[in-house]
Motif scaffolding. Structure first.
Motif, short mmCIF file in Angstrom:
data_model
loop_
_atom_site.label_atom_id
_atom_site.label_comp_id
_atom_site.label_asym_id
_atom_site.label_seq_id
_atom_site.Cartn_x
_atom_site.Cartn_y
_atom_site.Cartn_z
N ALA A 261 7.25 11.29 0.65
CA ALA A 261 5.80 11.35 0.46
C ALA A 261 5.44 11.55 -1.01
CB ALA A 261 5.23 12.49 1.30
N LYS A 262 6.32 12.22 -1.75
CA LYS A 262 6.07 12.45 -3.17
C LYS A 262 6.18 11.15 -3.99
CE LYS A 262 8.02 17.10 -2.73
NZ LYS A 262 9.16 17.99 -3.04
N LEU A 263 6.83 10.14 -3.40
CA LEU A 263 6.98 8.86 -4.10
C LEU A 263 5.81 7.91 -3.85
CD1 LEU A 263 10.75 8.24 -3.23
CD2 LEU A 263 9.84 8.99 -5.43
N VAL A 264 5.00 8.24 -2.85
CA VAL A 264 3.91 7.34 -2.44
C VAL A 264 2.93 7.06 -3.58
CG1 VAL A 264 1.90 7.11 -0.94
CG2 VAL A 264 4.13 7.77 0.02
N PRO A 265 2.45 8.08 -4.33
CA PRO A 265 1.52 7.78 -5.43
C PRO A 265 2.11 6.81 -6.45
CG PRO A 265 1.53 10.13 -4.95
CD PRO A 265 2.66 9.54 -4.16
N ARG A 266 3.40 6.93 -6.71
CA ARG A 266 4.07 6.02 -7.65
C ARG A 266 4.06 4.59 -7.12
NH1 ARG A 266 10.15 7.50 -9.10
NH2 ARG A 266 11.01 5.43 -9.47
N ILE A 267 4.29 4.43 -5.83
CA ILE A 267 4.27 3.10 -5.22
C ILE A 267 2.88 2.50 -5.31
CG2 ILE A 267 4.57 1.82 -3.06
CD1 ILE A 267 6.70 3.93 -2.29
N ILE A 268 1.87 3.31 -5.00
CA ILE A 268 0.48 2.83 -5.05
C ILE A 268 0.11 2.40 -6.47
CG2 ILE A 268 -1.94 3.54 -4.81
CD1 ILE A 268 -1.03 5.37 -2.51
N GLU A 269 0.48 3.20 -7.44
CA GLU A 269 0.17 2.89 -8.84
C GLU A 269 0.82 1.57 -9.27
OE1 GLU A 269 0.71 4.87 -13.31
OE2 GLU A 269 1.37 5.96 -11.52
N LYS A 270 2.10 1.41 -8.93
CA LYS A 270 2.80 0.20 -9.34
C LYS A 270 2.30 -1.03 -8.59
CE LYS A 270 6.97 1.95 -11.39
NZ LYS A 270 8.36 1.61 -11.73
N ALA A 271 1.96 -0.84 -7.30
CA ALA A 271 1.40 -1.95 -6.53
C ALA A 271 0.07 -2.41 -7.11
CB ALA A 271 1.23 -1.53 -5.07
N LYS A 272 -0.72 -1.45 -7.55
CA LYS A 272 -2.01 -1.78 -8.18
C LYS A 272 -1.78 -2.55 -9.48
CE LYS A 272 -6.36 0.34 -9.67
NZ LYS A 272 -7.10 1.62 -9.85
N PHE A 273 -0.79 -2.12 -10.26
CA PHE A 273 -0.50 -2.78 -11.53
C PHE A 273 -0.08 -4.23 -11.32
CE2 PHE A 273 2.52 -4.02 -14.85
CZ PHE A 273 1.77 -3.78 -16.00
N TYR A 274 0.74 -4.46 -10.29
CA TYR A 274 1.24 -5.82 -10.04
C TYR A 274 0.35 -6.59 -9.06
CZ TYR A 274 5.59 -4.67 -12.44
OH TYR A 274 6.54 -4.32 -13.39
N ARG A 275 -0.78 -5.97 -8.66
CA ARG A 275 -1.74 -6.60 -7.75
C ARG A 275 -1.09 -6.97 -6.42
NH1 ARG A 275 -5.29 -10.47 -11.90
NH2 ARG A 275 -5.92 -8.76 -13.30
N VAL A 276 -0.33 -6.06 -5.89
CA VAL A 276 0.33 -6.24 -4.60
C VAL A 276 -0.49 -5.57 -3.51
CG1 VAL A 276 2.40 -5.68 -3.24
CG2 VAL A 276 2.63 -6.40 -5.62
N ASN A 277 -0.71 -6.27 -2.41
CA ASN A 277 -1.43 -5.70 -1.27
C ASN A 277 -0.49 -4.80 -0.48
OD1 ASN A 277 -3.79 -7.38 -1.78
ND2 ASN A 277 -2.61 -9.08 -0.92
N LEU A 278 -0.89 -3.56 -0.27
CA LEU A 278 -0.13 -2.65 0.58
C LEU A 278 -0.72 -2.70 1.98
CD1 LEU A 278 0.28 0.43 -1.79
CD2 LEU A 278 1.96 -1.37 -1.30
N ILE A 279 0.10 -3.08 2.95
CA ILE A 279 -0.38 -3.27 4.32
C ILE A 279 0.32 -2.27 5.24
CG2 ILE A 279 -0.48 -4.90 6.26
CD1 ILE A 279 -0.60 -7.16 4.18
N LEU A 280 -0.48 -1.56 6.02
CA LEU A 280 0.04 -0.51 6.90
C LEU A 280 -0.46 -0.72 8.32
CD1 LEU A 280 -0.72 2.24 4.33
CD2 LEU A 280 1.56 1.89 5.26
N PRO A 281 0.26 -0.23 9.32
CA PRO A 281 -0.20 -0.33 10.71
C PRO A 281 -1.53 0.40 10.89
CG PRO A 281 2.11 0.34 10.63
CD PRO A 281 1.58 0.44 9.22
N VAL A 282 -2.31 -0.08 11.88
CA VAL A 282 -3.61 0.55 12.16
C VAL A 282 -3.66 1.16 13.55
CG1 VAL A 282 -4.89 -0.87 10.53
CG2 VAL A 282 -4.56 -1.69 12.88
#
Length: 415
Positions: A261-282
């Motif tokens: 869970a501590k790595l999640v903010p890092r993933i979000i930040e990098k995904a935003k930088f590379y314009r990657v869509n993060l898709i999660l179950p609903v």
């Protein structure tokens, strides 16, 4: 760097003895019969190609199981020889050793066109070292290793490595043989070409479906692929960790990776930088216990998973959402399952995922599956034909996807 390597298609083979290191043949055997032959089928392309080239002999060596230097009858590759004989409709000469006088007698001057399979390399500790009581590998004496290495090397004029699944390992038959001519087989080529389509200028949109229990185990893959991909889809336990970390969603007794869970903010930040869509179950299919006979329930993000319930599969809305990404993609990688596919009631998400990937494959998307657990899903649903490629080299494939070992790994494939 390019993953391209010289293969059997690039050299003259006529009237030569070809020593072929087959892929690891970890097939299920019962009463001497092969229960699932897909790993053997994967090696046929190389064997048939060599048969068509008027070679003097095809001499095959391989592993089965983990005998750790002991000769165990239950791990003999004799059933593999029998299966190959049926599949090729040709005599397969089986030798009950992989080195020694009996092997030399058969292999030194074979009848032209002979196809020979030698016994399990793992019966000799020289192949991968001896394992002590603590599970640590102990290297053998150099003089002993040299005898084993030379005994194998002299069997072929050409060495063909078709064992992508062992390309990252220290095995004598993988990276120690001294044959002057070393090339890749067609299964090795297919593995490398498939990963090249993911790593070297992949067609976009490029979707990655990622599951697993520990975020840290996937971080190198995530960071290596983010600049290449369009959509990153989290399923399984990774999704529960992500949703709790970002949406504060209740996940009941579902697996939560606190360190991940501590790595999640890092993933979000990098995904935003590379314009990657993060898709999660609903939405989710839940159970009141981790058991095949658990009482099934349903949950949505807005309500969360309540009490002691456990998320055991993705729901219909999640599958629909993920399918939209699958269907627009031109390249797709799947590693990690969305639910407890072993249990029928909680397998619908995985089965549905495979169905959508199959449709994408038919429309021309490059679809690649990798990872030990992912292969188990595909085996259960007999779905190997529904992908462009299912990698049988789980660990080697994951190392390539992680990126930082690419040069080391590929450099060892064909010497």
């Amino acid at each position: 760097m390019s993953l391209r390597r010289k293969t059997i298609e690039d050299i003259e083979l006529t009237n030569k003895k070809i020593l072929v290191r087959l892929a690891e043949l970890d097939v299920a055997i019962e009463d001497g019969k092969i229960l699932d032959n897909h790993r053997i089928l994967a090696s046929l392309h190389t064997i048939k190609f060599l048969m068509s080239k008027n070679v003097k002999a095809i001499i095959m060596i391989t592993h089965l199981g983990k005998p750790h230097g002991q000769k165990l009858e239950k791990l003999s590759v004799k059933p593999v020889a029998d299966e190959l004989q049926k599949l090729l409709d040709r005599e397969i000469i089986f030798v009950h050793e992989c080195i020694g006088p009996n092997v030399d007698d058969v292999c030194n001057n074979p009848v032209p066109g002979s196809i020979i399979l030698l016994e399990n390399l793992g019966f000799h500790i020289e192949e991968e070292g001896k394992v002590d009581e603590d599970g640590r590998k102990i290297r053998v004496e150099e003089s002993t290793l040299r005898i084993f290495r030379d005994s194998l090397s002299k069997l072929g004029d050409v060495y063909v490595n078709d064992a992508f699944s062992a390309a990252h390992m220290w095995h004598c038959s993988i990276n120690q043989l001294s044959n002057e001519i070393k090339v890749a087989g067609l299964l090795m080529k297919k593995e490398i070409d498939s990963f090249a389509k993911l790593l070297e200028k992949p067609l976009t949109p490029f979707a990655v479906i990622l599951g697993g229990s520990k975020m840290v185990d996937k971080m190198l893959i995530i960071e290596h692929l983010l600049e290449r991909i369009t959509d990153l889809i989290f399923v399984g336990d990774l999704a529960y960790t992500f949703l709790k970390a970002t949406n504060k969603m209740e996940i009941g007794k579902s697996n939560f990776d606190e360190d991940g869970a501590k790595l999640v903010p890092r993933i979000i930040e990098k995904a935003k930088f590379y314009r990657v869509n993060l898709i999660l179950p609903v939405d989710f299919v839940t159970g009141d216990k981790l058991d095949e006979k658990a009482t099934m329930g349903k949950a949505k993000i807005k309500d969360g998973i309540k009490g002691d319930n456990i998320g055991l599969d993705i729901g219909a809305d999640s599958l629909k959402k993920i399918s939209q990404s699958i269907m627009k993609s031109k390249t797709l990688l799947w590693t990690g399952y969305p639910g407890m596919f072993e249990w029928e009631v909680f397998s619908k998400g995985t089965e549905g995922l495979i169905s959508w990937i199959s449709i994408a494959t038919k429309k021309g998307t490059t679809t690649v599956a990798c990872g030990k657990d992912t292969i188990k899903c595909i085996e259960k649903f007999k779905a190997f034909h529904k992908f462009t490629h299912v990698s049988l080299g789980s660990e080697a494939g994951m190392l390539l996807l992680e990126g930082w070992l690419v040069g080391w790994l590929v450099g060892r494939i064909v010497g």
